[in-house]
Design a protein around this motif. Structure first.
Motif, short mmCIF file in Angstrom:
data_model
loop_
_atom_site.label_atom_id
_atom_site.label_comp_id
_atom_site.label_asym_id
_atom_site.label_seq_id
_atom_site.Cartn_x
_atom_site.Cartn_y
_atom_site.Cartn_z
N LEU A 53 0.83 -1.20 0.00
CA LEU A 53 0.00 0.00 0.00
C LEU A 53 0.87 1.25 0.00
O LEU A 53 0.65 2.18 -0.80
CB LEU A 53 -0.93 -0.01 1.22
CG LEU A 53 -1.84 1.19 1.38
CD1 LEU A 53 -2.79 1.31 0.21
CD2 LEU A 53 -2.63 1.11 2.67
N TYR B 64 3.97 -0.28 -11.28
CA TYR B 64 2.71 -0.61 -10.61
C TYR B 64 2.23 -2.01 -10.97
O TYR B 64 1.68 -2.71 -10.14
CB TYR B 64 1.64 0.45 -10.92
CG TYR B 64 0.70 0.64 -9.75
CD1 TYR B 64 0.99 1.57 -8.77
CD2 TYR B 64 -0.42 -0.15 -9.59
CE1 TYR B 64 0.18 1.72 -7.66
CE2 TYR B 64 -1.25 -0.01 -8.48
CZ TYR B 64 -0.95 0.93 -7.53
OH TYR B 64 -1.75 1.08 -6.43
N SER B 65 2.44 -2.38 -12.25
CA SER B 65 2.05 -3.75 -12.65
C SER B 65 2.85 -4.76 -11.85
O SER B 65 2.33 -5.78 -11.40
CB SER B 65 2.34 -3.97 -14.14
OG SER B 65 1.66 -3.03 -14.89
N LEU C 194 1.52 -4.97 -8.40
CA LEU C 194 0.25 -5.69 -8.31
C LEU C 194 0.39 -7.19 -8.60
O LEU C 194 -0.59 -7.90 -8.72
CB LEU C 194 -0.78 -5.07 -9.25
CG LEU C 194 -1.44 -3.78 -8.75
CD1 LEU C 194 -2.29 -3.14 -9.83
CD2 LEU C 194 -2.31 -4.03 -7.54
N VAL D 163 -8.26 1.50 -6.33
CA VAL D 163 -7.12 0.69 -6.80
C VAL D 163 -6.11 0.51 -5.66
O VAL D 163 -5.55 -0.57 -5.49
CB VAL D 163 -6.45 1.34 -8.04
CG1 VAL D 163 -5.24 0.53 -8.49
CG2 VAL D 163 -7.43 1.42 -9.20
N LEU D 164 -5.92 1.57 -4.85
CA LEU D 164 -5.00 1.44 -3.71
C LEU D 164 -5.50 0.38 -2.73
O LEU D 164 -4.72 -0.39 -2.18
CB LEU D 164 -4.82 2.79 -3.00
CG LEU D 164 -3.94 3.82 -3.71
CD1 LEU D 164 -3.95 5.15 -2.97
CD2 LEU D 164 -2.50 3.34 -3.84
N GLN E 69 -7.27 -2.23 -3.51
CA GLN E 69 -6.99 -3.54 -4.13
C GLN E 69 -5.51 -3.87 -3.99
O GLN E 69 -5.14 -5.02 -3.82
CB GLN E 69 -7.36 -3.52 -5.62
CG GLN E 69 -8.83 -3.28 -5.88
CD GLN E 69 -9.66 -4.53 -5.66
OE1 GLN E 69 -9.14 -5.61 -5.41
NE2 GLN E 69 -10.97 -4.37 -5.71
N THR E 70 -4.65 -2.83 -4.09
CA THR E 70 -3.21 -3.06 -3.96
C THR E 70 -2.92 -3.60 -2.57
O THR E 70 -2.10 -4.50 -2.40
CB THR E 70 -2.45 -1.72 -4.17
OG1 THR E 70 -2.92 -1.12 -5.36
CG2 THR E 70 -0.96 -1.93 -4.26
N HIS F 100 -4.05 -7.35 -1.90
CA HIS F 100 -3.25 -8.36 -2.63
C HIS F 100 -4.08 -9.29 -3.51
O HIS F 100 -3.60 -10.32 -3.90
CB HIS F 100 -2.46 -9.28 -1.69
CG HIS F 100 -1.66 -8.58 -0.66
ND1 HIS F 100 -0.39 -8.15 -0.90
CD2 HIS F 100 -1.96 -8.24 0.60
CE1 HIS F 100 0.07 -7.58 0.20
NE2 HIS F 100 -0.86 -7.60 1.11
N TYR G 14 -5.49 -8.23 -12.92
CA TYR G 14 -5.72 -6.95 -12.25
C TYR G 14 -4.47 -6.09 -12.25
O TYR G 14 -4.55 -4.86 -12.18
CB TYR G 14 -6.22 -7.16 -10.81
CG TYR G 14 -6.79 -5.89 -10.26
CD1 TYR G 14 -8.04 -5.44 -10.64
CD2 TYR G 14 -6.05 -5.09 -9.39
CE1 TYR G 14 -8.56 -4.25 -10.18
CE2 TYR G 14 -6.57 -3.89 -8.91
CZ TYR G 14 -7.81 -3.48 -9.32
OH TYR G 14 -8.32 -2.28 -8.87
N SER G 15 -3.31 -6.72 -12.38
CA SER G 15 -2.07 -5.94 -12.38
C SER G 15 -2.06 -4.94 -13.55
O SER G 15 -1.52 -3.85 -13.44
CB SER G 15 -0.86 -6.86 -12.46
OG SER G 15 -1.00 -7.77 -13.51
N TYR G 16 -2.68 -5.33 -14.67
CA TYR G 16 -2.74 -4.41 -15.82
C TYR G 16 -4.00 -3.54 -15.78
O TYR G 16 -3.96 -2.37 -16.14
CB TYR G 16 -2.68 -5.19 -17.13
CG TYR G 16 -1.43 -6.03 -17.23
CD1 TYR G 16 -0.17 -5.45 -17.13
CD2 TYR G 16 -1.49 -7.41 -17.36
CE1 TYR G 16 0.99 -6.21 -17.17
CE2 TYR G 16 -0.34 -8.19 -17.39
CZ TYR G 16 0.90 -7.58 -17.30
OH TYR G 16 2.04 -8.31 -17.33
N THR H 146 -3.56 -0.74 -13.17
CA THR H 146 -2.63 0.27 -13.67
C THR H 146 -3.31 1.15 -14.72
O THR H 146 -3.14 2.38 -14.72
CB THR H 146 -1.40 -0.44 -14.30
OG1 THR H 146 -0.91 -1.38 -13.35
CG2 THR H 146 -0.32 0.55 -14.63
N THR H 147 -4.09 0.53 -15.60
CA THR H 147 -4.79 1.30 -16.64
C THR H 147 -5.81 2.26 -16.01
O THR H 147 -5.94 3.42 -16.45
CB THR H 147 -5.48 0.35 -17.65
OG1 THR H 147 -4.53 -0.62 -18.05
CG2 THR H 147 -6.01 1.09 -18.86
N MET I 3 -5.53 3.64 -13.11
CA MET I 3 -4.73 4.73 -12.54
C MET I 3 -4.36 5.75 -13.64
O MET I 3 -4.48 6.96 -13.44
CB MET I 3 -3.43 4.18 -11.94
CG MET I 3 -3.62 3.43 -10.66
SD MET I 3 -3.77 4.57 -9.29
CE MET I 3 -3.17 3.62 -7.93
#
Lengths: 172, 501
Positions: A86, A116-117, A120, B217-218, B220-221, B224, B391-393, B396-397, B399
């Protein structure tokens, strides 16, 4: 729970200060009108009452001993937060906000998207690089070329030159 | 009325505007169906696309995104028990059990058609009611307008029954933030601490994007996990859409009619949104049903009630926005901020000065609700692929889109910084169990509330009695106070009754 307690106390103290601050910085209004300071002061009074109730509820639902114990482990929580994804995410988006102007949209966003990818959970480096580049270029062309939305060009000379060159290609 | 309809058709039926409408529907359905992207976030993320559009194009695009996002959310609610938007949560109660029984195709068909019917009914009601309400609103003075804003704020206590006090604090924080900047009546600086950025007040669009996109998104970050779908459920994503027979439609006709009307009515209430409408209609259908025990086991009525109502509320929420300039919900508030930048004058003067925008909104809603069915049928087939985007992509998109949306508001980096601050604040806000929607409601209604009350008090030479004794003001204020206090008093009364019995 501790975070909530501390945040509510901080808000309570801030709004006490804000109440007197607005009273001191805005001239007192006449009795024939609702002055510029009276509306915010009214809201602040309501806020203080509600936050006070909230603090009391938090305290009541967690006995004083629990709260003390929670304060003891707050150090450990802070240590865990400093190593968390976070915090890394917050720092990355903050860095993007500050680097967007000097670097320009494409370099700043490409670096951000890659990092960021990774943050995540993506570990395929080729995928990270190609998808990040693809997404950034696609968004740049879509907004600058098709929608005529000007995105930051950067202030560093060679990066700005690169952005201007790219804009001259993608303008439709 | 005919002229208004004709002007709406003439502006929307332009090839480019129609293309924007279709694009809006596709974007809305996809955004809405992606778990973690609410309809408010979908509208906030689509702002960036509208900056270069003319006002009619922007209206068409945003209306399409808004309506389609609510409908798109139903797809994942049925197939994976993951509501795409909070307003589709009630759809999971019966949609998912139907899908598990192997009737996912039929459940999708009901959801899509009911959603379209709800949207169409609410659009027609909006079109019929708006001109009449505008005529009434034109007779309103500052005291009545303050009362209407107060009515909007009174919904704060309905947003989250578990955390009433925190909801009120969130709304009050929004009202406080709206005070920051130069006071519009006497031009004094308030809470600027000499900072030139704060002089123009807290910009709404970056704050909204920050709260709804960056904050999410934060979150979700931190968690995990992102979006995870059961492999067994994923197989259902190959579902086609099958529309029920006429006999089946006839069976649920009253559910659709009741939910359309109730959903629109709830949508019209300032502050109440499609989530409240969906749950309320679902609950009322359970109450009026001869077999309430069947709800939750996978019946058509359950899906019809929730999906009709949530989309009917989208049209309803446009009524206070267009007639009085008061948004009916968070998405409407975001749309209002964007359209104000385009020079669209929301409120009673809209019909007099810019009638084409009122009719454009109506026609856009009608076309969107028709197009939506076709687009959803295609999108539903591709869902396995869409949801396999990691979700990693995706995160980011989201954001990057948020950054573009915030920056393009005024082409200012400071708005991107404000958005990030709002996102982080939103995260702390959520950790403290405060309510983001209530904060936005307070922020949007704050300036209107203050300006109208101060004008009303000045016009009555400082007498609050005179302000609140005007018949219309008093009536609206009483409704507002009842709406505000009811959720607070209700548990106390209920508790007392239980104890006595």
């Amino acid at each position: 729970m501790t975070v909530e307690f501390v945040a509510n106390i901080a808000m309570f103290l801030f709004f006490i200060y804000a109440y007197f601050f607005i009273g001191a910085t805005v001239p007192a209004s006449s009795s024939r009108e609702l002055g510029a300071e009276q509306w915010p002061q009214g809201i602040i009074i309501l806020l203080l009452v509600c936050i006070g109730i909230n603090i009391f509820k938090i305290y009541k639902s967690n006995r004083a001993a629990d709260l003390k114990m929670n304060f003891d482990i707050i150090g450990r929580n802070i240590a865990a937060f400093t190593k968390s994804k976070l915090l890394a995410g917050i720092l990355l988006i903050l860095a993007l906000a500050f680097l967007l102007e000097p670097l320009g949209f494409i370099p700043a966003c490409f670096a951000f998207a890659c990092l960021y990818s990774y943050l995540l959970g993506s570990r395929n480096y080729w995928a990270i690089l190609t998808i990040s580049l693809g997404v950034v270029i696609f968004l740049y062309i879509l907004f600058t070329g098709f929608l005529s939305v000007l995105l930051p060009r950067g202030t560093i000379p060679f990066l700005r030159g690169f952005s201007l060159w790219l804009e001259s290609i993608v303008q439709f | 009325m005919d002229e208004l309809l004709a002007s709406g058709l003439s502006v929307i039926m332009q090839p480019f505007t129609l293309m924007l409408l279709i694009a809006g529907v596709v974007v809305g359905v996809v955004f809405g169906a992606l778990p973690g992207v609410s309809s408010s976030m979908a509208v906030a993320l689509s702002l960036g696309f509208t900056y270069s559009m003319d006002p009619v194009g922007a209206i068409a695009f945003m209306v399409a995104v808004y309506c389609a996002a609510v409908t798109g959310g139903g797809i994942t609610a049925i197939l994976f028990k993951i509501p795409g938007t909070p307003s589709n949560a009630a759809t999971t109660f019966d949609g998912f059990p139907m899908a598990q029984r192997g009737e996912a195709d039929k459940a999708l068909g009901i959801a899509l058609i009911c959603s379209a019917i709800g949207g169409l009914v609410s659009a027609v009601i909006m079109f019929l009611m708006s001109p009449q309400l505008i005529k009434v609103a034109l007779t309103f003075g500052p005291s009545e307008l303050f009362a209407v804003c107060f009515l909007g704020l009174s919904i704060l206590t309905c947003l989250e029954s578990e955390n009433l006090n925190r909801c009120i604090i969130s709304g009050l924080l929004g009202l406080f933030l709206a005070c920051v900047g130069i006071d519009p009546i006497s031009s004094y600086q308030r809470f600027t601490w000499g900072n030139s950025v704060l002089r123009s007040g807290v910009e709404m669009i970056p704050v909204m994007i920050g709260l709804f996109a960056i904050g999410e998104v934060l979150k979700q970050t931190a968690s995990h996990k992102g979006i995870k779908i059961d492999e067994k459920n994923r197989q259902q994503a190959q579902a086609k859409t099958v529309f029920p027979s006429l006999a089946e439609w006839w069976k649920i006709r009253w559910t659709i009619i009741r939910s359309s009307l109730l959903g629109t009515a709830v949508g019209i209430l300032p502050g109440a949104g499609s989530t409240i409408a969906a749950f309320l209609c679902y609950a009322s259908e359970v109450k009026v049903s001869k077999h309430p025990e069947r709800f939750g086991t996978g019946i058509m009525e359950g899906i019809a009630a929730s999906e009709t109502a949530n989309n009917a509320a989208t049209g309803g929420s446009m009524v206070p926005l267009l007639t009085m300039g008061i948004p009916g919900g968070t998405s409407a508030a975001i749309m209002m901020s964007a359209l104000t930048l385009k020079g669209v004058q929301m409120g009673p003067l809209l019909l007099l000065t810019q009638p084409q925008y009122l009719s454009a909104t109506f026609i856009s809603m009608i076309i969107t609700n028709i197009l939506m069915v076709g687009v959803c049928v295609i999108v539903a087939r591709m869902f396995a692929k869409i949801l396999s985007i990691p979700y990693s992509y995706l995160g980011t998109t989201i954001m990057l889109l948020a950054v573009i949306g915030a920056f393009s508001t005024k082409n200012a980096i400071v708005d991107v910084k404000l958005m990030v601050i709002a996102g982080v604040a939103g995260l702390v806000f959520s950790a403290c169990k405060f309510n983001n929607a209530a904060l936005i409601l307070g922020l949007v209604l704050g300036t209107m509330c203050e300006n109208n009350l101060r004008r009303a008090v000045a016009m009555s030479a400082g007498s609050f009695t005179k302000v609140f004794s005007r018949p219309m003001t008093a009536a609206i204020m009483i409704i507002g106070i009842v709406a505000l206090l009811y959720p607070i008093v209700k548990p106390l009364i209920f508790k007392k009754t239980t104890l006595v019995s």
